[in-house]
Design a protein around this motif. Sequence first.
Motif, PDB file in Angstrom:
ATOM      1  N   ALA A 109       0.835  -1.202   0.000  1.00  0.00           N
ATOM      2  CA  ALA A 109       0.000   0.000   0.000  1.00  0.00           C
ATOM      3  C   ALA A 109       0.870   1.252   0.000  1.00  0.00           C
ATOM      4  N   GLY A 110       1.937   1.244   0.791  1.00  0.00           N
ATOM      5  CA  GLY A 110       2.848   2.389   0.812  1.00  0.00           C
ATOM      6  C   GLY A 110       3.555   2.573  -0.511  1.00  0.00           C
ATOM      7  N   TYR A 111       3.929   1.482  -1.117  1.00  0.00           N
ATOM      8  CA  TYR A 111       4.577   1.545  -2.425  1.00  0.00           C
ATOM      9  C   TYR A 111       3.626   2.117  -3.471  1.00  0.00           C
ATOM     10  N   GLN A 112       2.371   1.654  -3.464  1.00  0.00           N
ATOM     11  CA  GLN A 112       1.383   2.181  -4.406  1.00  0.00           C
ATOM     12  C   GLN A 112       1.145   3.665  -4.157  1.00  0.00           C
ATOM     13  N   ALA A 113       1.086   4.068  -2.897  1.00  0.00           N
ATOM     14  CA  ALA A 113       0.885   5.488  -2.581  1.00  0.00           C
ATOM     15  C   ALA A 113       2.068   6.317  -3.088  1.00  0.00           C
ATOM     16  N   LEU A 114       3.275   5.822  -2.900  1.00  0.00           N
ATOM     17  CA  LEU A 114       4.458   6.545  -3.361  1.00  0.00           C
ATOM     18  C   LEU A 114       4.481   6.674  -4.880  1.00  0.00           C
ATOM     19  N   ILE A 115       4.204   5.585  -5.576  1.00  0.00           N
ATOM     20  CA  ILE A 115       4.173   5.622  -7.043  1.00  0.00           C
ATOM     21  C   ILE A 115       3.059   6.557  -7.522  1.00  0.00           C
ATOM     22  N   GLY A 116       1.902   6.500  -6.872  1.00  0.00           N
ATOM     23  CA  GLY A 116       0.806   7.401  -7.225  1.00  0.00           C
ATOM     24  C   GLY A 116       1.188   8.857  -7.026  1.00  0.00           C
ATOM     25  N   LEU A 117       1.886   9.135  -5.937  1.00  0.00           N
ATOM     26  CA  LEU A 117       2.320  10.505  -5.658  1.00  0.00           C
ATOM     27  C   LEU A 117       3.315  10.994  -6.711  1.00  0.00           C
ATOM     28  N   LEU A 118       4.325  10.198  -6.988  1.00  0.00           N
ATOM     29  CA  LEU A 118       5.348  10.610  -7.953  1.00  0.00           C
ATOM     30  C   LEU A 118       4.764  10.772  -9.361  1.00  0.00           C
ATOM     31  N   THR A 119       3.940   9.828  -9.780  1.00  0.00           N
ATOM     32  CA  THR A 119       3.330   9.908 -11.106  1.00  0.00           C
ATOM     33  C   THR A 119       2.376  11.097 -11.185  1.00  0.00           C
ATOM     34  N   GLY A 120       1.610  11.314 -10.123  1.00  0.00           N
ATOM     35  CA  GLY A 120       0.676  12.433 -10.094  1.00  0.00           C
ATOM     36  C   GLY A 120       1.381  13.778 -10.134  1.00  0.00           C
ATOM     37  N   VAL A 121       2.477  13.901  -9.407  1.00  0.00           N
ATOM     38  CA  VAL A 121       3.242  15.158  -9.424  1.00  0.00           C
ATOM     39  C   VAL A 121       3.785  15.408 -10.828  1.00  0.00           C
ATOM     40  N   PHE A 122       4.302  14.368 -11.473  1.00  0.00           N
ATOM     41  CA  PHE A 122       4.790  14.523 -12.840  1.00  0.00           C
ATOM     42  C   PHE A 122       3.671  14.987 -13.768  1.00  0.00           C
ATOM     43  N   ALA A 123       2.508  14.334 -13.685  1.00  0.00           N
ATOM     44  CA  ALA A 123       1.387  14.713 -14.554  1.00  0.00           C
ATOM     45  C   ALA A 123       0.917  16.132 -14.260  1.00  0.00           C
ATOM     46  N   LEU A 124       0.923  16.518 -12.996  1.00  0.00           N
ATOM     47  CA  LEU A 124       0.516  17.874 -12.620  1.00  0.00           C
ATOM     48  C   LEU A 124       1.474  18.920 -13.185  1.00  0.00           C
ATOM     49  N   ILE A 125       2.760  18.599 -13.209  1.00  0.00           N
ATOM     50  CA  ILE A 125       3.752  19.524 -13.776  1.00  0.00           C
ATOM     51  C   ILE A 125       3.587  19.632 -15.288  1.00  0.00           C
ATOM     52  N   VAL A 126       3.326  18.518 -15.953  1.00  0.00           N
ATOM     53  CA  VAL A 126       3.274  18.496 -17.418  1.00  0.00           C
ATOM     54  C   VAL A 126       1.932  18.992 -17.967  1.00  0.00           C
ATOM     55  N   LEU A 127       0.857  18.855 -17.192  1.00  0.00           N
ATOM     56  CA  LEU A 127      -0.480  19.187 -17.684  1.00  0.00           C
ATOM     57  C   LEU A 127      -0.624  20.609 -18.230  1.00  0.00           C
ATOM     58  N   PRO A 128      -0.120  21.648 -17.573  1.00  0.00           N
ATOM     59  CA  PRO A 128      -0.245  22.986 -18.162  1.00  0.00           C
ATOM     60  C   PRO A 128       0.482  23.119 -19.508  1.00  0.00           C
ATOM     61  N   TYR A 129       1.603  22.447 -19.649  1.00  0.00           N
ATOM     62  CA  TYR A 129       2.332  22.478 -20.917  1.00  0.00           C
ATOM     63  C   TYR A 129       1.582  21.719 -22.005  1.00  0.00           C
ATOM     64  N   ALA A 130       0.893  20.649 -21.616  1.00  0.00           N
ATOM     65  CA  ALA A 130       0.061  19.928 -22.579  1.00  0.00           C
ATOM     66  C   ALA A 130      -1.076  20.830 -23.060  1.00  0.00           C
ATOM     67  N   TRP A 131      -1.630  21.627 -22.154  1.00  0.00           N
ATOM     68  CA  TRP A 131      -2.693  22.556 -22.544  1.00  0.00           C
ATOM     69  C   TRP A 131      -2.149  23.616 -23.506  1.00  0.00           C
TER      70      TRP A 131
END
Length: 190
Positions: A109-131
């Motif tokens: 569960a901790g591993y999934q939370a960590l991967i979710g956090l890292l992937t989500g932060v990456f997507a959040l950073i890239v999303l405005p540039y995708a727009w």
Amino acid sequence: MDASEHRIVEELDAPPTVPRLTGVAGRVIGWLDTLLITLATLALVGIAATVLLQIAGRVVLPSSPPWTEELSRYLFLYMVALSSGVVIRRHRNVNVELFHHWMGPRARAGYQALIGLLTGVFALIVLPYAWQYAANGVWQTSPTLKVPMLYIFFSTVVLFALVLLYSALGLVEGLLAIRRSPSQADTETP
């Protein structure tokens, strides 16, 4: 295949997961999964039909339709974008599973939370540039279909928005699984 070989194959094939959300939130996410998979499947069927038309055009017609290659490319973009979140949710993306089977339920569960956090932060950073990238398509049209490229470039926004959504979902599910009592976590199967 004997029982031990079957168990090993199952361990390799099915990545360890934490329990999913239940209740209204779980049903809504399930409906969204179904909708996205249906749309991605329709895009795949569209690709197949377009490519078959192109092949038939080359064999049967004097010339193949010029728009088929372009349409198949655009359908492929949307197929990938629409299925990205569900791929994350079902743990079907490419990953290395060297130590997952050694982890207990809380560590998974901790591993999934960590991967979710890292992937989500990456997507959040890239999303405005995708727009911004999608907005560049307002002044362009595709060569043969004459579709505004905004609609084609918007597939990047869809991709990163779904990655962000499903990564946040994985983070929440992981954190909820960590907070469960040890008796609940030990009895649940991945």
